[in-house]
Scaffold this motif. Structure first.
Motif, PDB file in Angstrom:
ATOM      1  N   ARG A 203     -44.280  22.782 -11.656  1.00  0.00           N
ATOM      2  CA  ARG A 203     -43.687  21.459 -11.897  1.00  0.00           C
ATOM      3  C   ARG A 203     -43.532  20.680 -10.589  1.00  0.00           C
ATOM      4  O   ARG A 203     -42.652  19.838 -10.457  1.00  0.00           O
ATOM      5  CB  ARG A 203     -42.351  21.579 -12.613  1.00  0.00           C
ATOM      6  N   THR A 204     -44.414  20.984  -9.652  1.00  0.00           N
ATOM      7  CA  THR A 204     -44.384  20.338  -8.341  1.00  0.00           C
ATOM      8  C   THR A 204     -45.721  19.654  -8.057  1.00  0.00           C
ATOM      9  O   THR A 204     -46.779  20.187  -8.389  1.00  0.00           O
ATOM     10  CB  THR A 204     -44.094  21.373  -7.234  1.00  0.00           C
ATOM     11  N   VAL A 205     -45.657  18.475  -7.452  1.00  0.00           N
ATOM     12  CA  VAL A 205     -46.842  17.784  -6.952  1.00  0.00           C
ATOM     13  C   VAL A 205     -46.658  17.611  -5.450  1.00  0.00           C
ATOM     14  O   VAL A 205     -45.596  17.153  -5.006  1.00  0.00           O
ATOM     15  CB  VAL A 205     -47.031  16.400  -7.606  1.00  0.00           C
ATOM     16  N   MET A 206     -47.675  17.976  -4.671  1.00  0.00           N
ATOM     17  CA  MET A 206     -47.567  17.904  -3.217  1.00  0.00           C
ATOM     18  C   MET A 206     -48.607  16.943  -2.650  1.00  0.00           C
ATOM     19  O   MET A 206     -49.793  17.031  -2.992  1.00  0.00           O
ATOM     20  CB  MET A 206     -47.739  19.294  -2.594  1.00  0.00           C
ATOM     21  N   PHE A 207     -48.147  16.034  -1.782  1.00  0.00           N
ATOM     22  CA  PHE A 207     -49.029  15.163  -1.007  1.00  0.00           C
ATOM     23  C   PHE A 207     -48.786  15.507   0.460  1.00  0.00           C
ATOM     24  O   PHE A 207     -47.664  15.343   0.958  1.00  0.00           O
ATOM     25  CB  PHE A 207     -48.727  13.693  -1.280  1.00  0.00           C
ATOM     26  N   VAL A 208     -49.816  15.994   1.132  1.00  0.00           N
ATOM     27  CA  VAL A 208     -49.634  16.568   2.458  1.00  0.00           C
ATOM     28  C   VAL A 208     -50.580  15.931   3.467  1.00  0.00           C
ATOM     29  O   VAL A 208     -51.793  15.842   3.236  1.00  0.00           O
ATOM     30  CB  VAL A 208     -49.869  18.097   2.426  1.00  0.00           C
ATOM     31  N   ASN A 209     -50.012  15.479   4.569  1.00  0.00           N
ATOM     32  CA  ASN A 209     -50.785  15.044   5.736  1.00  0.00           C
ATOM     33  C   ASN A 209     -50.447  15.982   6.880  1.00  0.00           C
ATOM     34  O   ASN A 209     -49.311  16.022   7.339  1.00  0.00           O
ATOM     35  CB  ASN A 209     -50.434  13.599   6.115  1.00  0.00           C
ATOM     36  N   GLN A 210     -51.422  16.779   7.284  1.00  0.00           N
ATOM     37  CA  GLN A 210     -51.195  17.709   8.376  1.00  0.00           C
ATOM     38  C   GLN A 210     -51.378  17.008   9.723  1.00  0.00           C
ATOM     39  O   GLN A 210     -51.979  15.937   9.816  1.00  0.00           O
ATOM     40  CB  GLN A 210     -52.135  18.898   8.256  1.00  0.00           C
ATOM     41  N   ALA A 211     -50.876  17.656  10.763  1.00  0.00           N
ATOM     42  CA  ALA A 211     -50.949  17.066  12.100  1.00  0.00           C
ATOM     43  C   ALA A 211     -52.387  16.839  12.541  1.00  0.00           C
ATOM     44  O   ALA A 211     -52.662  15.931  13.325  1.00  0.00           O
ATOM     45  CB  ALA A 211     -50.218  17.960  13.097  1.00  0.00           C
ATOM     46  N   SER A 212     -53.316  17.649  12.022  1.00  0.00           N
ATOM     47  CA  SER A 212     -54.725  17.519  12.395  1.00  0.00           C
ATOM     48  C   SER A 212     -55.472  16.512  11.538  1.00  0.00           C
ATOM     49  O   SER A 212     -56.632  16.198  11.814  1.00  0.00           O
ATOM     50  CB  SER A 212     -55.417  18.887  12.281  1.00  0.00           C
TER      51      SER A 212
END
Length: 455
Positions: A203-212
């Protein structure tokens, strides 16, 4: 018209400054998307971020590194959008909206626009429901309320991500939408593993911007996360908790973009619209009339532990309080939830307000007693009680690893008070003391015997 527009290729870039490119074009709207095709055939999306007559400035999602001035630009005539359907639950996307979890692409799923206006005030409901996090320093002393927008103020090195993850998998929310900005891989892996191991990833949605990842994508993460959260709350009638970390990294990305656009900076190099940009995101928090709610809990790191830094300073004007995370604990004196009065004693238990005030008052006394002890002053018998209480308070409540439902936490408060003070020393309402103050074992045994004889 749009078909003809899509066939027009602009084949000469006027300028490339960092991740910003400029091209001469007409009939282009602010926020429109474009496809940039480099001379080697590699393609990237870009977004219109500035218009000066027929000079269009675009932000390239993949960055401007390696881009040729002979690259081709094709405007799509539509703003940025993001996938929205039940299929995004349990998925991880990058700042461009593409999945990065190894799962299938979702090309046929519906999409929704990103970065729309905030909610009409008429459709907002007065906050009245508590989000239980099982973190005592939040649930007891600064309740998190549905539709609240509140940051965690902290500094580098503090366990703010651990606290944010704990709230994510312990809070009584229907859906968790996570937005990570500039995360190192270890932090990204930690959040993903934490949600998976505690059974909330579905029940989770993840939007991720990594340092690279490209800096440009960092600016898109909050908008995508909030667009999805708002849709789930309005159409799905879900109680949505949005977790954002770190909003200072987001503001720094805006600063770098402003420099590339040759805009005149304001305080400490940040642009003059910093407040507006932050407010337009935080104001997405809402309890919708006849639908669900969006609650925003963010992390704002303070460079040099300086609360007057432009990012925490502006954030404080927008949000409804803050949690101060210092030295591994949530500071009871610096933290504040301006909406807690809507739920304390109403959504919890009748003794909550008295317990909250009494515990903080006595802990304040314990801090003063500690100072007296450090300076070698004579301590009274009551000071000794305060010192004992202060140690128990830190161990049982302030440690961020402690996990307790709010009712159990209230009972533990009464137990802690009974271990340190006599009832008359509490200065609380007598009816609450009679009802909740733990009675000695001899009294309990005598009451049981009396009840048996009466029966």
């Amino acid at each position: 018209m749009s078909i003809i527009k899509n066939l027009i290729l602009h084949t000469r870039l006027l300028e490339i400054v960092g991740d910003i490119i400029r091209v001469r074009a007409q009939d282009v709207a602010f926020g429109d998307l474009a496809v940039i095709e480099n001379i080697d055939g590699e393609r990237s999306l870009a977004k219109v971020v500035d218009l000066d007559r027929d000079i269009v400035s675009l932000q390239v999602f993949a960055g401007g590194k390696g881009l040729s001035t002979d690259a081709k630009v094709n405007f799509l005539g539509r703003p940025l959008d993001v996938i929205y359907s039940d299929n995004i639950l349990g998925r991880i996307f990058r700042g461009s909206g593409d999945p990065i979890d190894g799962g299938p692409e979702l090309p046929t799923d519906p999409r929704i626009p990103v970065g729309g206006p905030t909610v009409n005030p008429v459709m907002r409901v007065m906050p009245s429901r508590m989000i239980e996090t099982k973190v005592p320093m939040i649930d007891l002393f600064n309740c998190l309320v549905e539709s609240q927008k509140i940051p965690i103020f902290s500094v580098a090195g503090e366990p703010f991500n651990e606290l944010l993850a704990r709230i994510g998998f312990q809070a009584n929310a229907d859906v968790v939408v996570f937005g990570g900005m500039g995360l190192i891989f270890d932090d990204y892996h930690f959040f993903r593993t934490a949600f998976e191991n505690h059974g909330v990833f579905h029940r989770t949605v993840m939007f991720v911007n990594q340092a690279s990842d490209p800096l440009v994508e960092r600016l898109l993460v909050p908008d995508m996360a909030l667009a999805v959260a708002e849709k789930m709350a309005v159409e799905g009638k879900k109680k949505v908790l949005v977790l954002l970390t770190d909003m200072t990294a987001y503001a720094d990305a805006m600063k770098e973009l402003g420099v590339a656009q040759e805009r005149i900076p304001a305080v400490r190099g940040y642009m003059g619209d910093l407040y507006t940009q932050l407010a337009s995101r935080y104001e997405k928090a809402c309890d919708f009339k006849g639908a669900g709610s969006v609650t925003i809990l963010s992390v704002t790191t303070m460079p040099g532990d300086d609360v007057t830094h432009p990012v925490p300073d502006n954030t404080g004007y927008i949000t409804e309080g803050q949690f101060y995370l210092h030295n591994g604990v949530i500071d009871p004196f610096g933290s504040l939830s301006r909406l807690k009065q809507h739920v304390v004693g109403k959504a919890t238990r009748e003794d909550h307000g008295q317990i909250m005030n009494t515990m903080i008052r006595l802990y304040s006394g314990a801090v003063e007693a500690q100072k007296k002890q450090t300076m070698a002053f004579d301590l009274s018998a009551f000071d000794d009680k305060l010192l004992k209480f202060g140690g128990l308070f830190r161990d049982r409540f302030m440690d961020t690893r402690v996990s307790l439902p709010v009712i159990e936490a209230l009972d533990l408060c009464w137990l802690t008070l009974s271990e340190c003070f006599e009832p008359k020393e509490l200065l609380m309402k007598q009816n609450l003391i009679d009802k909740y103050y733990p009675k000695p074992a001899s009294v309990v045994s005598e009451e049981k015997d009396t009840a048996y004889k009466v029966a």
